[in-house]
Write a protein that holds these residues in place. Structure first.
Motif, PDB file in Angstrom:
ATOM      1  N   MET A  20       0.825  -1.211   0.000  1.00 23.36           N
ATOM      2  CA  MET A  20       0.000   0.000   0.000  1.00 23.36           C
ATOM      3  C   MET A  20       0.858   1.259   0.000  1.00 23.36           C
ATOM      4  N   VAL A  21       2.110   1.160  -0.417  1.00 24.56           N
ATOM      5  CA  VAL A  21       2.998   2.322  -0.335  1.00 24.56           C
ATOM      6  C   VAL A  21       2.477   3.489  -1.170  1.00 24.56           C
ATOM      7  N   ARG A  22       1.974   3.215  -2.362  1.00 26.38           N
ATOM      8  CA  ARG A  22       1.450   4.304  -3.190  1.00 26.38           C
ATOM      9  C   ARG A  22       0.277   4.982  -2.486  1.00 26.38           C
ATOM     10  N   GLU A  23      -0.633   4.184  -1.942  1.00 27.70           N
ATOM     11  CA  GLU A  23      -1.807   4.738  -1.263  1.00 27.70           C
ATOM     12  C   GLU A  23      -1.406   5.512  -0.012  1.00 27.70           C
ATOM     13  N   ASP A  24      -0.393   5.008   0.698  1.00 30.76           N
ATOM     14  CA  ASP A  24       0.066   5.707   1.896  1.00 30.76           C
ATOM     15  C   ASP A  24       0.633   7.079   1.540  1.00 30.76           C
ATOM     16  N   GLU A  71       0.000   8.764  -1.302  1.00 34.26           N
ATOM     17  CA  GLU A  71      -1.083   9.607  -1.833  1.00 34.26           C
ATOM     18  C   GLU A  71      -1.894  10.228  -0.695  1.00 34.26           C
ATOM     19  N   GLY A  72      -2.173   9.415   0.329  1.00 38.28           N
ATOM     20  CA  GLY A  72      -2.908   9.934   1.488  1.00 38.28           C
ATOM     21  C   GLY A  72      -2.127  11.009   2.205  1.00 38.28           C
ATOM     22  N   SER A  73      -0.815  10.824   2.312  1.00 40.74           N
ATOM     23  CA  SER A  73       0.031  11.809   2.993  1.00 40.74           C
ATOM     24  C   SER A  73       0.135  13.102   2.199  1.00 40.74           C
ATOM     25  N   ILE A  74       0.191  13.000   0.887  1.00 36.80           N
ATOM     26  CA  ILE A  74       0.248  14.206   0.049  1.00 36.80           C
ATOM     27  C   ILE A  74      -1.035  15.021   0.215  1.00 36.80           C
ATOM     28  N   ALA A  75      -2.160  14.335   0.195  1.00 35.96           N
ATOM     29  CA  ALA A  75      -3.442  15.026   0.375  1.00 35.96           C
ATOM     30  C   ALA A  75      -3.530  15.658   1.764  1.00 35.96           C
ATOM     31  N   HIS A  76      -3.064  14.929   2.776  1.00 37.32           N
ATOM     32  CA  HIS A  76      -3.095  15.446   4.147  1.00 37.32           C
ATOM     33  C   HIS A  76      -2.208  16.683   4.269  1.00 37.32           C
ATOM     34  N   ALA A  77      -1.023  16.630   3.665  1.00 38.60           N
ATOM     35  CA  ALA A  77      -0.107  17.782   3.722  1.00 38.60           C
ATOM     36  C   ALA A  77      -0.706  18.988   2.990  1.00 38.60           C
ATOM     37  N   SER A  78      -1.358  18.736   1.866  1.00 35.23           N
ATOM     38  CA  SER A  78      -1.995  19.832   1.117  1.00 35.23           C
ATOM     39  C   SER A  78      -3.060  20.512   1.965  1.00 35.23           C
ATOM     40  N   MET A  79      -3.874  19.686   2.637  1.00 38.37           N
ATOM     41  CA  MET A  79      -4.946  20.227   3.471  1.00 38.37           C
ATOM     42  C   MET A  79      -4.384  20.978   4.665  1.00 38.37           C
ATOM     43  N   LEU A 120       8.091   8.308  -3.713  1.00 35.66           N
ATOM     44  CA  LEU A 120       7.268   7.350  -4.447  1.00 35.66           C
ATOM     45  C   LEU A 120       7.894   7.022  -5.800  1.00 35.66           C
ATOM     46  N   GLY A 121       8.378   8.055  -6.481  1.00 37.01           N
ATOM     47  CA  GLY A 121       9.023   7.833  -7.776  1.00 37.01           C
ATOM     48  C   GLY A 121      10.221   6.912  -7.671  1.00 37.01           C
ATOM     49  N   GLU A 122      11.024   7.106  -6.625  1.00 34.20           N
ATOM     50  CA  GLU A 122      12.216   6.279  -6.449  1.00 34.20           C
ATOM     51  C   GLU A 122      11.855   4.834  -6.099  1.00 34.20           C
ATOM     52  N   ILE A 123      10.821   4.671  -5.291  1.00 34.79           N
ATOM     53  CA  ILE A 123      10.373   3.310  -4.932  1.00 34.79           C
ATOM     54  C   ILE A 123       9.885   2.582  -6.168  1.00 34.79           C
ATOM     55  N   GLU A 124       9.076   3.244  -6.974  1.00 32.77           N
ATOM     56  CA  GLU A 124       8.524   2.596  -8.153  1.00 32.77           C
ATOM     57  C   GLU A 124       9.571   2.397  -9.233  1.00 32.77           C
ATOM     58  N   GLN A 126      -4.886   6.782   9.349  1.00 30.22           N
ATOM     59  CA  GLN A 126      -4.001   6.670   8.199  1.00 30.22           C
ATOM     60  C   GLN A 126      -4.120   5.286   7.541  1.00 30.22           C
ATOM     61  N   VAL A 127      -4.085   4.244   8.336  1.00 34.09           N
ATOM     62  CA  VAL A 127      -4.194   2.895   7.767  1.00 34.09           C
ATOM     63  C   VAL A 127      -5.587   2.659   7.213  1.00 34.09           C
ATOM     64  N   ALA A 128      -6.588   3.255   7.833  1.00 31.27           N
ATOM     65  CA  ALA A 128      -7.955   3.096   7.330  1.00 31.27           C
ATOM     66  C   ALA A 128      -8.098   3.703   5.943  1.00 31.27           C
ATOM     67  N   VAL A 129      -7.485   4.868   5.725  1.00 31.42           N
ATOM     68  CA  VAL A 129      -7.588   5.482   4.398  1.00 31.42           C
ATOM     69  C   VAL A 129      -6.730   4.730   3.392  1.00 31.42           C
ATOM     70  N   ASP A 130      -5.563   4.239   3.835  1.00 26.21           N
ATOM     71  CA  ASP A 130      -4.700   3.482   2.925  1.00 26.21           C
ATOM     72  C   ASP A 130      -5.417   2.265   2.355  1.00 26.21           C
ATOM     73  N   ILE A 131      -6.018   1.497   3.255  1.00 25.81           N
ATOM     74  CA  ILE A 131      -6.626   0.245   2.798  1.00 25.81           C
ATOM     75  C   ILE A 131      -7.885   0.511   1.974  1.00 25.81           C
ATOM     76  N   LYS A 132      -8.594   1.592   2.291  1.00 27.32           N
ATOM     77  CA  LYS A 132      -9.752   1.939   1.461  1.00 27.32           C
ATOM     78  C   LYS A 132      -9.311   2.347   0.057  1.00 27.32           C
ATOM     79  N   LEU A 133      -8.285   3.190  -0.022  1.00 24.01           N
ATOM     80  CA  LEU A 133      -7.772   3.593  -1.335  1.00 24.01           C
ATOM     81  C   LEU A 133      -7.324   2.379  -2.131  1.00 24.01           C
ATOM     82  N   TYR A 134      -6.627   1.470  -1.466  1.00 23.45           N
ATOM     83  CA  TYR A 134      -6.105   0.281  -2.137  1.00 23.45           C
ATOM     84  C   TYR A 134      -7.246  -0.619  -2.612  1.00 23.45           C
ATOM     85  N   LEU A 135      -8.211  -0.869  -1.750  1.00 20.36           N
ATOM     86  CA  LEU A 135      -9.283  -1.801  -2.094  1.00 20.36           C
ATOM     87  C   LEU A 135     -10.257  -1.212  -3.119  1.00 20.36           C
ATOM     88  N   LYS A 136     -10.404   0.113  -3.140  1.00 20.06           N
ATOM     89  CA  LYS A 136     -11.223   0.723  -4.189  1.00 20.06           C
ATOM     90  C   LYS A 136     -10.628   0.387  -5.562  1.00 20.06           C
TER      91      LYS A 136
END
Length: 459
Positions: free
Chosen positions: A29-33, A35-43, A66-70, A111-121
């Motif tokens: 779920m690294v991408r989702e984690d 993505e969630g952190s980027i949105a949280h930081a923006s807010m 994320l780019g380096e991981i992928e 944080q984990v709740a949003v990660d897993i929701k993003l992933y499972l969607k």
């Protein structure tokens, strides 16, 4: 360093640390984690909770990580406690104090709740696409076999004539319901839990709707306790998958029967069969057998989730870490089975003559014989009895209803005439079943085309 360091005076035992760790499975779920952190930081930056410049730095560095991981240039540290710890640790290593501000007004619970929701969607959509592909294959095969007469069964006994196309579309209907269940599940998980904190929200002036919008959610969770402790969406998706796997298992069972010498209704392509190490004549339906076996695995994943959740008080409990391995395995299992199953069905050869021969020998037109007498004015129960006596005679004398002479028919009832042979013709028996949902070829064609059109319109 542990995110919860400070309260404790010594490091945890290594075996305890290994037991507690989830990095081995939640790293997917690294991408989702991120993505969630980027949105949280923006807010946080938009709401003035952290400095706008720091927010921008955090977002830029998260994207770089994320780019380096992928790209494979940054490896996820297997010693990290979980994916959240790794990402935040790497961010802090690069940005220093600014990186530590990312976790403001956030808990690992939301944080984990949003990660897993993003992933499972995303997984819902991926599985939806695969099942849709299977349905379209079934519709194409059904159109090719809309007039291929075969016996329909009850109690595994030959019952009434249908067509192979009609039989295939029965599975198409099952998988259409699976699509609907996945769509409903995704709708119910489409609310963002970020902002729920550990369990009681936060005193910071957050804009939860902004975060939800940035992440593509349709709304936010309405209760902070429920936001972090809800795993209904995991259980519901696991149930969807288990039901779909049961459908695949039932289909697999029939494929296994159909390609046996006892039936020989179909032949699987060599690319989707295996042989024996000792018996050179064997051609085994291993893919169908494996799918049938793996259905038990998916059912087990659902049982794991239901059992794990059934006794948990609110809000978050560490038991809930067990949700990921179970739901990830369920998703992976269905995806793997569909990947092998779809081309196996698409390439199987339909042996029409064998189906027709089995239909002729099974007296599956007996009901039509009784209906013929009903049309002559005989009550159905009397017609049923007369037809049963005819069938018994045919079995004793190695005849079928189609080969029994008209003179013998008349011995059972004088109302029989040569029209009986048209009434009991297997093709006529099938063609006459034009009632909605029936196996008449024109119905099969219309149903298959309707499904193809609906699925095409849904793209």
């Amino acid at each position: 360093m542990k995110l919860w360091a400070g309260r404790f005076h010594k490091e945890p035992d290594q075996k305890t640390n290994d037991f507690n760790s989830s990095i081995s499975f939640d790293s997917r779920m690294v991408r989702e984690d991120i993505e969630g952190s980027i949105a949280h930081a923006s807010m946080l930056g938009a709401c003035g909770v952290i400095d706008a410049e720091e927010s921008e730095k955090i977002r830029a560095e998260l994207k770089a990580i994320l780019g380096e991981i992928e790209a494979g240039t940054l490896a996820i540290d297997p010693e990290s406690e979980d994916i959240h710890t790794f990402v935040e640790g790497e961010l802090t290593r690069r940005l220093g104090p600014a990186g530590k501000r990312l976790h403001t007004a956030r808990s690992r619970n939301d944080q984990v709740a949003v990660d897993i929701k993003l992933y499972l969607k995303k997984q819902c959509r991926s599985l939806h696409a695969q099942i849709k592909e299977l349905i379209l294959v079934l519709c194409r095969k059904a159109l090719e076999s809309k007039d291929a007469v075969m016996p329909g069964y009850t109690h595994m006994q030959r019952a009434q004539p249908i067509t192979f196309g009609h039989h295939l579309l029965a599975y198409a209907e099952m998988f259409l319901r699976d699509l609907s269940r996945l769509e409903d599940t995704e709708k119910r998980m489409d609310v963002c839990p970020l902002g729920s904190g550990a369990l009681a929200g936060t005193t910071y002036p957050l804009n939860r709707e902004m975060t939800a919008s940035l992440l593509g959610f349709g709304g936010v969770t309405n209760n902070s306790l429920d936001g972090v402790s809800d795993r209904d969406f995991c259980m519901e998706l696991a149930a969807d998958i288990a039901i779909a796997m049961v459908h695949l298992s039932r289909f697999s069972e029939e494929i296994i029967l159909w390609c046996s010498w006892e039936f020989k209704f179909i032949e699987l392509d060599d690319a989707f069969s295996t042989g024996s190490s000792i018996m050179p004549q064997k051609k085994n339906p291993d893919i169908a057998e494996l799918v049938r076996g793996k259905s038990g695995r998916a059912i087990g994943d659902l049982t794991t989730l239901l059992t794990m959740m059934k006794g948990l008080p609110l809000a978050y409990n560490k038991d809930m870490q067990e949700d990921k391995e179970a739901i990830f395995d369920a998703v992976d299992t269905l995806r793997m089975c569909l990947t092998a199953f779809i081309p196996m069905v698409d390439t199987m050869k339909v042996l029409r003559q064998n189906m027709r021969k089995a239909a002729a020998k099974g007296f599956i037109n007996a009901t039509d014989c009784a209906d013929y007498l009903v049309g002559k004015g005989i009550p159905f129960r009397d017609a049923y009895k007369i037809t049963g006596e005819i069938v018994a005679y045919c079995i004793e004398n190695n005849l079928t209803l189609e080969t029994l002479p008209i003179e013998k028919y008349k011995e059972f009832d004088a109302l029989f005439d040569s029209g009986i042979f048209e009434a009991i013709s297997l093709e006529n028996c099938v063609n006459g079943r034009k009632v909605t949902g029936g196996p008449a070829p024109q119905n099969v064609e219309a149903q298959a085309n309707r499904i193809i059109k609906e699925l095409g319109a849904a793209q």
